[in-house]
Design a protein around this motif. Structure first.
Motif, PDB file in Angstrom:
ATOM      1  N   TYR A  24     -25.597  38.325  84.407  1.00 54.55           N
ATOM      2  CA  TYR A  24     -26.171  38.870  83.316  1.00 54.55           C
ATOM      3  C   TYR A  24     -26.465  39.658  82.422  1.00 54.55           C
ATOM      4  O   TYR A  24     -25.390  39.959  82.832  1.00 54.55           O
ATOM      5  CB  TYR A  24     -27.480  39.431  84.702  1.00 54.55           C
ATOM      6  CG  TYR A  24     -27.721  37.868  85.865  1.00 54.55           C
ATOM      7  CD1 TYR A  24     -29.253  36.741  85.521  1.00 54.55           C
ATOM      8  CD2 TYR A  24     -27.143  38.079  86.727  1.00 54.55           C
ATOM      9  CE1 TYR A  24     -29.110  36.106  86.353  1.00 54.55           C
ATOM     10  CE2 TYR A  24     -27.278  36.981  88.437  1.00 54.55           C
ATOM     11  CZ  TYR A  24     -28.392  36.507  87.895  1.00 54.55           C
ATOM     12  OH  TYR A  24     -28.720  35.134  88.372  1.00 54.55           O
ATOM     13  N   ILE A  26     -27.548  43.644  81.511  1.00 51.92           N
ATOM     14  CA  ILE A  26     -29.191  44.902  81.172  1.00 51.92           C
ATOM     15  C   ILE A  26     -28.534  45.486  80.162  1.00 51.92           C
ATOM     16  O   ILE A  26     -27.547  45.744  80.187  1.00 51.92           O
ATOM     17  CB  ILE A  26     -29.422  44.906  82.793  1.00 51.92           C
ATOM     18  CG1 ILE A  26     -28.401  45.322  83.952  1.00 51.92           C
ATOM     19  CG2 ILE A  26     -30.249  43.995  83.943  1.00 51.92           C
ATOM     20  CD1 ILE A  26     -29.148  46.250  84.983  1.00 51.92           C
ATOM     21  N   THR A  31     -34.080  50.609  81.920  1.00 51.77           N
ATOM     22  CA  THR A  31     -33.812  49.108  83.417  1.00 51.77           C
ATOM     23  C   THR A  31     -32.486  49.383  83.648  1.00 51.77           C
ATOM     24  O   THR A  31     -32.537  48.818  84.997  1.00 51.77           O
ATOM     25  CB  THR A  31     -33.236  48.443  82.206  1.00 51.77           C
ATOM     26  OG1 THR A  31     -34.436  48.134  81.624  1.00 51.77           O
ATOM     27  CG2 THR A  31     -32.913  46.922  82.828  1.00 51.77           C
ATOM     28  N   PHE A  88     -34.548  40.267  90.829  1.00 51.23           N
ATOM     29  CA  PHE A  88     -34.862  40.554  89.136  1.00 51.23           C
ATOM     30  C   PHE A  88     -36.809  41.286  88.551  1.00 51.23           C
ATOM     31  O   PHE A  88     -36.935  41.723  88.182  1.00 51.23           O
ATOM     32  CB  PHE A  88     -34.164  40.141  88.000  1.00 51.23           C
ATOM     33  CG  PHE A  88     -32.438  40.788  87.662  1.00 51.23           C
ATOM     34  CD1 PHE A  88     -32.403  42.271  87.788  1.00 51.23           C
ATOM     35  CD2 PHE A  88     -31.724  39.754  87.265  1.00 51.23           C
ATOM     36  CE1 PHE A  88     -30.545  42.227  87.827  1.00 51.23           C
ATOM     37  CE2 PHE A  88     -30.196  40.488  87.186  1.00 51.23           C
ATOM     38  CZ  PHE A  88     -30.417  41.731  87.410  1.00 51.23           C
ATOM     39  N   ILE A  93     -37.121  44.373  86.502  1.00 53.84           N
ATOM     40  CA  ILE A  93     -36.277  44.776  85.524  1.00 53.84           C
ATOM     41  C   ILE A  93     -35.661  43.619  84.790  1.00 53.84           C
ATOM     42  O   ILE A  93     -35.634  42.221  84.964  1.00 53.84           O
ATOM     43  CB  ILE A  93     -34.966  44.534  86.336  1.00 53.84           C
ATOM     44  CG1 ILE A  93     -34.608  45.647  87.899  1.00 53.84           C
ATOM     45  CG2 ILE A  93     -33.449  44.648  85.667  1.00 53.84           C
ATOM     46  CD1 ILE A  93     -34.008  45.799  88.663  1.00 53.84           C
ATOM     47  N   ASN A  94     -35.450  44.417  83.736  1.00 50.08           N
ATOM     48  CA  ASN A  94     -35.458  42.961  82.355  1.00 50.08           C
ATOM     49  C   ASN A  94     -34.065  42.800  82.696  1.00 50.08           C
ATOM     50  O   ASN A  94     -33.451  43.792  81.826  1.00 50.08           O
ATOM     51  CB  ASN A  94     -35.998  43.782  80.929  1.00 50.08           C
ATOM     52  CG  ASN A  94     -38.225  44.144  80.797  1.00 50.08           C
ATOM     53  OD1 ASN A  94     -38.636  43.327  81.455  1.00 50.08           O
ATOM     54  ND2 ASN A  94     -37.768  45.597  80.447  1.00 50.08           N
ATOM     55  N   TYR A  95     -34.170  41.766  81.543  1.00 46.73           N
ATOM     56  CA  TYR A  95     -32.802  40.948  81.989  1.00 46.73           C
ATOM     57  C   TYR A  95     -32.587  39.907  80.937  1.00 46.73           C
ATOM     58  O   TYR A  95     -33.642  38.997  80.823  1.00 46.73           O
ATOM     59  CB  TYR A  95     -32.091  40.646  83.964  1.00 46.73           C
ATOM     60  CG  TYR A  95     -33.057  38.711  84.367  1.00 46.73           C
ATOM     61  CD1 TYR A  95     -32.534  38.098  83.696  1.00 46.73           C
ATOM     62  CD2 TYR A  95     -34.024  39.845  84.188  1.00 46.73           C
ATOM     63  CE1 TYR A  95     -33.035  36.723  84.489  1.00 46.73           C
ATOM     64  CE2 TYR A  95     -34.763  38.340  85.066  1.00 46.73           C
ATOM     65  CZ  TYR A  95     -34.251  37.069  85.351  1.00 46.73           C
ATOM     66  OH  TYR A  95     -35.007  36.262  85.546  1.00 46.73           O
TER      67      TYR A  95
END
Length: 330
Positions: A24, A26, A31, A88, A93-95
């Motif tokens: 991932y 981020i 974040t 997430f 949480i933006n991912y």
């Protein structure tokens, strides 16, 4: 190739494998700060261009997953053994899931610096452990990081560039099996997910994996419960060797005829100097001591502390230098 030869090649020569985790990306201060509250080490205060291994715990303080993070100036890359999409989303949480677009190739062994040196303009030994560099004009990150105790390097590469990269640098190399990976990781007390998943009644601290938790960090998910579990713990794992190849998981462990625990892992020894088996047992704390003899299944267990072998890379003479033909950035 038999396991003993494969093991010897991996430690004394060079082995590689493709990491099977989820990847991932981020970015953004807010974040990254949110993600930082979940993990057992402090990413926010880590230097740029570094990487490290840690855990994510559940709210109940038990194991959720292991992760490796790669901190670059603009973003974090997160490698996890478990799919983190649900977590997430729940934690807002933006991912970006880059698992299908990016690959990590792990290279380890005494001779692995010969390959890594092709991508670094200095002697590769000048790159500190847990540091990484981005290779100019290539969709490539080189990290000095491994799990076997030998020299270890990771290549994080875009899949659009993967095929020619493999053809150029890995076509003549033997891929390392999962069995050898698990075995060598165990020899130096790297967390073994099979041990963790099969022994959920025990905390990471009980299993001797507390070294990957920064207890000085002010906050991370599950910390308070995990600390309580440490204080309540009355057992600990200990490594052992035995010549009895019939030992198995679940066999009781005794001291002077008194049961003090049981075996949680057994591997048939495949190094050059030991016969029989190497394994791990969870026993009462007073007996989790290296250099003593315990009994199991009418056999002697010789306890040992990790690492259970001395990696070949540790023997390297610091005055050695790599040949000039291996230096430079290709």
């Amino acid at each position: 190739m038999d396991n003993k030869q494969a093991y010897k090649d991996f430690r004394q020569n060079e082995g590689f494998y493709f990491d099977k985790g989820y990847l991932y990306k981020i970015k953004g201060e807010e974040t990254i700060n949110k993600f930082n509250t979940l993990v057992t080490k402090d990413i926010v205060f880590a230097e740029d261009d570094t990487c490290d291994f840690c855990f994510i715990l559940t709210k109940e303080g038990s194991f959720y997953t292991d992760i490796t993070y790669y901190k670059l100036e603009e973003f974090l890359i997160i490698r996890s053994s478990k799919n983190l999409d649900e977590m997430f989303i729940k934690e807002k949480i933006n991912y970006e899931d880059i698992s299908k677009d990016t690959t990590i190739i792990q290279v380890e062994g005494l001779k692995s610096p010969d390959l890594a040196n092709k991508f670094y303009e200095y002697d590769i030994m000048a790159l500190k452990f847990k540091y990484l560099v981005r290779i100019k004009d290539k969709a490539l990150i080189l990290a000095r990081f491994g799990y076997s105790g030998e020299y270890g390097y990771q290549f994080i590469i875009s899949n659009s560039n993967l095929k020619p990269f493999i053809e150029k640098y890995f076509n003549d190399k033997q891929m390392t099996s999962q069995e050898i990976i698990d075995y060598t990781n165990f020899e130096v007390l790297q967390p073994n997910n099979a041990i963790i998943e099969n022994n959920k009644d025990y905390s990471l601290f009980d299993l001797n994996y507390g070294w990957s938790i920064d207890w000085m960090k002010i906050k991370f998910r599950g910390k308070n419960v995990a600390e309580e579990n440490v204080l309540k713990s009355n057992v600990c794992s200990i490594g052992f060797r035995s010549i009895n190849t019939n030992l198995k998981v679940g066999d009781k462990v005794e001291f002077n005829g008194q049961k003090i625990g049981h075996i949680i892992l057994v591997y048939k020894s495949i190094d050059e100097t030991h016969e029989g088996v190497i394994g791990n047992a969870v026993v009462e704390k007073d007996y989790a001591v290296s250099g003593i003899q315990l009994q199991s299944n009418s056999s002697i267990l010789h306890t040992a502390s990790a690492p259970y072998i001395i990696p070949y890379s540790w023997y390297r003479n610091e005055n050695d230098s790599f040949s000039e033909e291996n230096e430079g950035n290709e």
